[in-house]
Structure formats: structure tokens, C-alpha cells
Design an enzyme around this catalytic site. Structure first.
Site, PDB file in Angstrom:
ATOM      1  N   THR A  27     113.072 -51.769  15.892  1.00  0.00           N
ATOM      2  CA  THR A  27     112.757 -50.361  16.153  1.00  0.00           C
ATOM      3  C   THR A  27     111.752 -50.317  17.303  1.00  0.00           C
ATOM      4  O   THR A  27     111.208 -51.348  17.701  1.00  0.00           O
ATOM      5  CB  THR A  27     112.141 -49.684  14.918  1.00  0.00           C
ATOM      6  OG1 THR A  27     110.847 -50.260  14.667  1.00  0.00           O
ATOM      7  CG2 THR A  27     113.010 -49.855  13.686  1.00  0.00           C
ATOM      8  N   VAL A  56     108.713 -53.802  14.075  1.00  0.00           N
ATOM      9  CA  VAL A  56     108.029 -52.502  14.073  1.00  0.00           C
ATOM     10  C   VAL A  56     106.910 -52.576  15.117  1.00  0.00           C
ATOM     11  O   VAL A  56     106.111 -53.514  15.101  1.00  0.00           O
ATOM     12  CB  VAL A  56     107.432 -52.199  12.680  1.00  0.00           C
ATOM     13  CG1 VAL A  56     106.823 -50.808  12.646  1.00  0.00           C
ATOM     14  CG2 VAL A  56     108.484 -52.339  11.582  1.00  0.00           C
ATOM     15  N   VAL A  82     105.807 -57.753  13.891  1.00  0.00           N
ATOM     16  CA  VAL A  82     105.067 -56.756  14.661  1.00  0.00           C
ATOM     17  C   VAL A  82     105.378 -56.889  16.145  1.00  0.00           C
ATOM     18  O   VAL A  82     105.200 -57.954  16.738  1.00  0.00           O
ATOM     19  CB  VAL A  82     103.548 -56.880  14.411  1.00  0.00           C
ATOM     20  CG1 VAL A  82     102.804 -55.795  15.185  1.00  0.00           C
ATOM     21  CG2 VAL A  82     103.240 -56.788  12.919  1.00  0.00           C
ATOM     22  N   LYS A  83     105.860 -55.783  16.713  1.00  0.00           N
ATOM     23  CA  LYS A  83     106.142 -55.776  18.153  1.00  0.00           C
ATOM     24  C   LYS A  83     104.853 -55.482  18.907  1.00  0.00           C
ATOM     25  O   LYS A  83     104.134 -54.530  18.596  1.00  0.00           O
ATOM     26  CB  LYS A  83     107.166 -54.692  18.484  1.00  0.00           C
ATOM     27  CG  LYS A  83     108.597 -55.141  18.269  1.00  0.00           C
ATOM     28  CD  LYS A  83     109.552 -54.029  18.531  1.00  0.00           C
ATOM     29  CE  LYS A  83     110.349 -54.232  19.776  1.00  0.00           C
ATOM     30  NZ  LYS A  83     111.407 -53.201  19.915  1.00  0.00           N
ATOM     31  N   VAL A  84     104.608 -56.323  19.902  1.00  0.00           N
ATOM     32  CA  VAL A  84     103.383 -56.194  20.695  1.00  0.00           C
ATOM     33  C   VAL A  84     103.792 -56.205  22.169  1.00  0.00           C
ATOM     34  O   VAL A  84     104.555 -57.079  22.582  1.00  0.00           O
ATOM     35  CB  VAL A  84     102.427 -57.387  20.395  1.00  0.00           C
ATOM     36  CG1 VAL A  84     101.166 -57.283  21.219  1.00  0.00           C
ATOM     37  CG2 VAL A  84     102.104 -57.460  18.909  1.00  0.00           C
TER      38      VAL A  84
END
Ligand code: E4P
Length: 220
Positions: A27, A56, A82-84
Site C-alpha cells: 500500500t 504500510v 514498514v515502507k520508508v
């Protein structure tokens, strides 16, 4: 190649999951905004629908805030990745999150050196956006081939997610380039399955089946 679906739409995710063709979900804030649902509720629902990596995105700007946000996101479900974003503060955060065993997907990657730095920082996944490169006149898939080569040269274990996919050819080329994963929008995913000869074949078999004599009131 692992296949992720690139959407936050529950109906699309459920449909693809029911077909057994997806390994996870990605996402981003744009996709989440389209759903018009409370964020946490939406992510929890996605996690309940697919048992695989669910990316996310963290939206904080500074390292300590990204780390704090990432820890909160990771608490939602064991599958949360976790998207960074691939910026200085993001890489600092990835280094800390890697030590804390929180999975990361370093996003908005557009070059080989960026991908190399993401891996050095300890990214679990890196997401090169090939469609957006194509949009500005570059050959996005060349980036995937180059990152694959560089990662293989050094035994780097960060997984390459081909992102910003726009059509089935992108998926074929991603697999040929040896990408670890492709994240695919629902419409493209459905198009991967289609072939006119399959549709013609199904129709012909069904028509011929009507001509087969059957016992009264029975299907066969
Ligand atoms: C990937 O993680 C992103 O969500 C996505 O692939 C971006 O695609 P777009 O360029 O079509 O927005």
C-alpha cells in the site's frame, strides 16, 4: 517471483487472495486515501485477508519519528513491513529498525546507487518504481537488471520488489530480470490471466457440450 497486489482495496485483495495468486500486499498513502476508511481499521482488515508481507508506509519526516511510527505500525500485525522513503532520514531509520528486527521496504527508489545504499542500511526490501521512470522517457526495467547484477555481485540479500508496474509486459520482464517480487495493480493482475484463445476455447467446449446426449434431468 513473489507476487504482491498493489492496492488497499479489500474487495480486490480478497478476490486475488481467493485465486491463490498473491503472496502479499503493498500500500502507499495514495492507495490508502482512495479507500476513504479509517487507516488502522483498513490495515488490520488487509492483514486479516492475506497472510504474507503487508507493506504500510510511514509518513514521518525525521529519523526518530519514522522509527516511532514504524514501531507502532509493526505492532498491528507480525506481517507488517514498514515502507520508508529513500531519503537520508529514512535510511537512518532503516538502520535502527533493522537492528530492532522490524521489516522494511525502502520505497521511491529510482537509481542503482540508491538501491545499494538501501541495502547497506539494512532494508529487507527495496522498491524501484519502473513505471514512473518509463513515464519520463527512461527504460525502467534496465534499473531492475542493474540492481539485480549489483546485488548478486555482492550476495546482497535485500529483496527487489518491482514497483509502479503498468502492464503485463512489465511483469514478464521483471521475472526475466530475476526480481524477487513484483507488486502489481489489480487490473494488470487480472490481465495476466487473460488470453483470447482461452476464451474462444471455453466457449467452443461449452457449445459442443450442449450437443452431447444427456440422461433426462441430469447434467452428465
Ligand atoms: C509501490 O510500492 C507503490 O505503491 C506503487 O507501485 C507505485 O505505483 P505508481 O507509480 O503507479 O503510483
Amino acid at each position: 517471483m513473489k507476487i504482491f497486489i498493489d492496492t488497499a482495496n479489500i474487495a480486490q485483495i480478497r478476490d486475488a487472495a481467493d485465486m491463490g495468486i498473491i503472496d502479499g500486499v503493498t500500500t502507499n498513502p495514495t492507495l490508502v486515501a482512495r479507500e476513504n476508511k479509517p487507516f488502522l481499521e483498513l490495515i488490520k482488515e488487509i492483514c486479516e485477508t492475506v497472510d504474507g508481507p503487508i507493506s504500510v508506509e510511514a509518513v514521518s519526516q525525521h529519523c526518530d519519528e519514522i522509527v516511532k511510527e514504524a514501531k507502532q505500525l509493526a505492532k498491528i500485525n507480525k506481517n507488517v513491513v514498514v515502507k520508508v522513503p529513500l531519503v537520508k532520514e529514512g535510511l537512518k531509520a532503516v538502520r535502527i529498525l533493522n537492528k530492532d528486527k522490524i521489516l522494511t521496504n525502502v520505497t521511491l527508489c529510482f537509481s542503482v546507487p540508491q538501491a545499494l545504499l538501501a541495502a547497506k542500511a539494512g532494508a529487507t526490501y527495496v522498491s524501484p518504481f519502473i513505471g514512473r521512470l518509463d513515464d519520463i522517457g527512461h527504460v525502467g526495467m534496465d534499473l531492475i537488471r542493474d540492481i539485480r547484477k549489483v546485488y548478486d555481485n555482492y550476495g546482497i540479500r535485500t529483496q527487489i520488489i518491482v514497483a509502479s508496474i503498468r502492464n503485463p509486459l512489465h511483469v514478464i520482464e521483471a521475472a526475466k530480470a530475476g526480481a524477487d517480487c513484483a507488486t502489481i495493480p489489480y487490473d494488470v493482475l487480472m490481465n495476466l490471466m487473460k488470453h483470447p484463445l482461452t476464451d474462444i476455447g471455453v466457449e467452443r467446449f461449452l457449445n459442443d457440450w450442449k450437443k452431447v446426449p444427456k440422461p433426462h434431468g441430469r447434467g452428465r
